[in-house]
Design an enzyme around this catalytic site. Structure first.
Site, short mmCIF file in Angstrom:
data_model
loop_
_atom_site.label_atom_id
_atom_site.label_comp_id
_atom_site.label_asym_id
_atom_site.label_seq_id
_atom_site.Cartn_x
_atom_site.Cartn_y
_atom_site.Cartn_z
N SER A 209 -5.83 -29.00 8.15
CA SER A 209 -6.07 -28.13 6.99
C SER A 209 -7.37 -28.45 6.28
O SER A 209 -7.70 -27.82 5.28
CB SER A 209 -4.89 -28.22 6.02
OG SER A 209 -4.61 -29.57 5.71
N ASN B 296 3.34 -35.45 0.90
CA ASN B 296 4.18 -34.36 0.42
C ASN B 296 4.14 -34.23 -1.10
O ASN B 296 3.99 -33.12 -1.63
CB ASN B 296 5.63 -34.55 0.89
CG ASN B 296 5.75 -34.53 2.40
OD1 ASN B 296 4.77 -34.24 3.09
ND2 ASN B 296 6.92 -34.84 2.93
N THR C 131 -1.90 13.44 -17.40
CA THR C 131 -0.73 13.06 -16.63
C THR C 131 -0.84 13.86 -15.34
O THR C 131 -1.34 14.98 -15.34
CB THR C 131 0.59 13.41 -17.36
OG1 THR C 131 0.65 14.83 -17.55
CG2 THR C 131 0.68 12.73 -18.72
N HIS C 132 -0.42 13.24 -14.26
CA HIS C 132 -0.60 13.85 -12.92
C HIS C 132 -2.08 14.16 -12.67
O HIS C 132 -2.40 15.05 -11.88
CB HIS C 132 0.23 15.14 -12.76
CG HIS C 132 1.66 14.98 -13.13
ND1 HIS C 132 2.66 14.75 -12.23
CD2 HIS C 132 2.27 15.00 -14.35
CE1 HIS C 132 3.83 14.65 -12.85
NE2 HIS C 132 3.61 14.78 -14.15
N SER D 190 -27.80 5.01 -2.88
CA SER D 190 -27.46 5.32 -1.49
C SER D 190 -28.69 5.09 -0.64
O SER D 190 -29.82 5.29 -1.10
CB SER D 190 -27.01 6.78 -1.41
OG SER D 190 -27.23 7.27 -0.10
N LYS E 119 -28.24 9.36 -5.87
CA LYS E 119 -26.93 8.75 -6.12
C LYS E 119 -26.99 7.46 -6.91
O LYS E 119 -27.90 6.66 -6.79
CB LYS E 119 -26.24 8.45 -4.79
CG LYS E 119 -26.00 9.71 -3.97
CD LYS E 119 -24.58 10.10 -3.91
CE LYS E 119 -23.81 9.10 -3.10
NZ LYS E 119 -22.43 9.52 -2.92
N ASN F 96 -23.91 4.92 -7.35
CA ASN F 96 -22.51 4.75 -7.01
C ASN F 96 -21.86 3.63 -7.83
O ASN F 96 -22.45 2.56 -7.98
CB ASN F 96 -22.37 4.42 -5.52
CG ASN F 96 -22.93 5.54 -4.65
OD1 ASN F 96 -22.77 6.71 -4.97
ND2 ASN F 96 -23.59 5.16 -3.56
N GLU G 156 -15.35 0.55 -7.88
CA GLU G 156 -14.62 0.84 -6.63
C GLU G 156 -14.02 -0.43 -6.05
O GLU G 156 -12.90 -0.43 -5.54
CB GLU G 156 -15.57 1.47 -5.61
CG GLU G 156 -16.07 2.84 -5.99
CD GLU G 156 -17.16 3.33 -5.05
OE1 GLU G 156 -16.84 4.06 -4.11
OE2 GLU G 156 -18.34 2.95 -5.24
N TYR H 236 10.06 -30.77 2.37
CA TYR H 236 8.77 -30.32 2.87
C TYR H 236 8.85 -29.91 4.34
O TYR H 236 9.49 -30.58 5.15
CB TYR H 236 7.72 -31.44 2.71
CG TYR H 236 6.35 -31.05 3.27
CD1 TYR H 236 5.44 -30.37 2.48
CD2 TYR H 236 6.01 -31.32 4.59
CE1 TYR H 236 4.20 -29.99 2.98
CE2 TYR H 236 4.78 -30.93 5.10
CZ TYR H 236 3.88 -30.27 4.30
OH TYR H 236 2.67 -29.88 4.79
N GLN I 299 1.94 -25.81 4.24
CA GLN I 299 0.48 -25.92 4.30
C GLN I 299 -0.17 -24.54 4.22
O GLN I 299 -1.32 -24.41 3.82
CB GLN I 299 0.09 -26.63 5.61
CG GLN I 299 -1.39 -26.78 5.82
CD GLN I 299 -1.69 -27.81 6.90
OE1 GLN I 299 -1.55 -29.00 6.70
NE2 GLN I 299 -2.10 -27.35 8.08
N1 ARG Z 1 -2.00 -30.91 4.76
C1 ARG Z 1 -0.64 -30.94 4.38
C2 ARG Z 1 -0.31 -29.68 3.57
O1 ARG Z 1 -1.22 -29.08 3.16
C3 ARG Z 1 -0.35 -32.14 3.55
C4 ARG Z 1 1.08 -32.57 3.61
C5 ARG Z 1 1.38 -33.10 4.97
N2 ARG Z 1 2.68 -33.68 5.02
C6 ARG Z 1 3.28 -34.01 6.15
N3 ARG Z 1 4.45 -34.50 6.09
N4 ARG Z 1 2.70 -33.81 7.31
O2 ARG Z 1 0.82 -29.33 3.34
#
Ligand code: ARG
Length: 455
Positions: free
Chosen positions: A18, A105, A150-151, A272, A278, A280, A285, A312, A317
């Protein structure tokens, strides 16, 4: 001897790591590591000298992160591992003590709660800025009139100030929702370990205070499973983005030649590449179009949590990317709204001309009949007949001759023409929350007070 004999498969690594996105949690991770080090010291796990070494090391890590010189390594699975690895490289073996009485965790839940609390605060601040601007515009344009719809059909005339205050209250509610999310994020997960608690009675309350939490999570299983605060933040953001989408949509409509009620701020518009005439309203938007993406983030996280057994699981993640994207999106959108509001030029004449359409006074003619004793439903029918006659004859309502009025109702007299006289329809909306000048003045005061209460 390590537990694993095989290196992780590169595909698994790409799926599992991650670091690519959770590195933005690094500042929170360093801060909580400092607090955790102090708690370990308080419990006698590290001595005075070790604490100092750990804190100095974390300062060094922090400096590297801030300057962009932190050496993230391909073997770092996530930001927590990266920081612990780097800390140990800097301070040596004692770095290995920082993970005593801590699990990724409770660590990641803590980082995320810190992130949500902070970003909810940012959203509140951005929203407050928008509210100030909208209130200012409402005051400035309290006397301008335009048709209310309205509408998307012309319905009844309203003051532009009144319409803008509808935006105000819509966004004012978002402030409360972000505050609820911030409050949910103010319970500290750290000190819960992997799920069951710790073999050390760390001073969790002290850690909470140091990190700006106002309480601790009272159940270690709940602490590492819970992402409610992120869901609540996303719910607040999703609804806020939805509101911005409606505001953006109105600005887009109003700035068409067909409406011609306003000209969008030039600094928030584009030309544009082919049509030189134009201008815009791109920013408006995009406000309109960002909402589904934020709503998708909310759907993603509730989807991840749906059916997920406690405590957990790696599924959690998947909380980060949608959360980060939603936070960036909502903040950018709010900054764009604040940026574009002062530059919008309203065309009071165009709006007034549209509001002078007599058809929008039809309800007021019906109310005239009601004042003369006719049940509203019957009055509605009478005016329906008048409207139909005017349309068929190609004339405005006020051009129906006096002698023909009795054919529709003998309760109609000269006051019929007075009611159709420009302006009387708007000032007659005297109910609380209505668009008459007096009710609007009260409303402006209430809006100002509610803004002041935000501090
Ligand atoms: N990168 C993990 C997450 O974002 C951290 C926690 C990982 N815990 C584990 N028991 N592998 O959730």
């Amino acid at each position: 001897m390590p537990r694993f004999e095989q290196e992780p498969d590169p595909v698994f690594w790409e799926l599992n790591a991650s670091l690519r996105y959770d590195r933005r949690l690094a500042p929170y991770d360093v801060r909580q590591s400092r607090a955790h080090a102090r708690a370990l010291h308080g419990a006698g796990v590290v001595d005075d000298e070790e604490l100092e070494t750990l804190l100095d090391g974390l300062d060094a890590v922090d400096r590297e992160l801030e300057s962009g010189r932190f050496p993230f390594a391909p073997e770092d699975e996530d930001v927590h591992m990266a920081i612990e690895r780097r800390l140990t490289e800097i301070v040596g073996r004692v770095g290995g003590k920082i993970h005593t009485g801590r699990s990724r965790n409770d660590q990641v839940a803590t980082d995320l709660a810190m992130f949500v609390a902070e970003r909810a605060g940012v959203a509140v601040a951005e929203l407050t800025g928008c509210l100030e601007l909208i209130l200012e515009l409402a005051r400035e344009h309290r006397d301008a009139r335009l048709p209310g719809y309205t509408h998307l059909q012309r319905a009844q005339p309203v003051s532009l100030g009144h319409h803008l205050l509808a935006w105000f209250w819509m966004l004012r509610r978002d402030v409360d929702r972000f505050r609820v999310a911030a409050d949910s994020a103010a319970a500290l997960p750290l000190g819960s370990g992997a799920l069951a608690g710790l073999n050390w009675d760390l001073d969790r309350a002290g850690v909470a205070t140091e990190l700006g939490f106002d309480r601790v999570v009272e159940n270690s299983i709940d602490a590492v499973s819970n992402r409610d605060f992120a869901v609540e933040y996303l719910a607040a953001a999703a609804l806020c983005a939805t509101h911005l989408s409606r505001i953006g949509s109105e600005i887009v409509l109003w700035s068409t030649s067909e409406f011609g009620f306003c000209r969008p701020a030039e600094e928030f518009s584009s030309g544009s590449s082919i049509m030189p005439q134009k201008m815009n309203p791109d920013a408006a938007e995009l406000l309109r179009a960002k909402a589904p993406r934020v709503v998708a983030a909310l759907t993603t996280l509730t989807g991840v949590m749906h059916g997920l057994p406690l405590a957990y699981s790696k599924d959690l993640q998947e909380d980060k990317e949608p959360l980060f994207d939603a936070a960036d999106t909502i903040e950018l959108s709010l900054r764009a709204l604040a940026g574009m509001l002062p530059g919008i030029e309203f065309d009071h004449e165009r709006m007034a001309a549209a509001a002078a359409d007599e058809m929008v006074a039809a309800t007021d003619v019906a109310d005239l009949l009601v004042r003369r004793g006719l049940p509203f439903r019957e009055a509605h029918g009478v005016v329906g007949g008048l409207v139909r006659h005017a349309i068929d004859a190609g004339i405005p309502l006020s051009a129906i001759p006096r002698e023909e009025l009795a054919g529709f109702s003998d309760l109609l007299d000269d006051e019929y023409y007075e009611v159709l006289g420009e302006g009387s329809w708007l000032d007659s909306k005297v109910s609380r929350g209505g668009t008459s000048a007096a009710a609007l003045a009260d409303q402006i005061d209430l809006a100002a007070a509610s803004l002041a209460a935000l501090g």
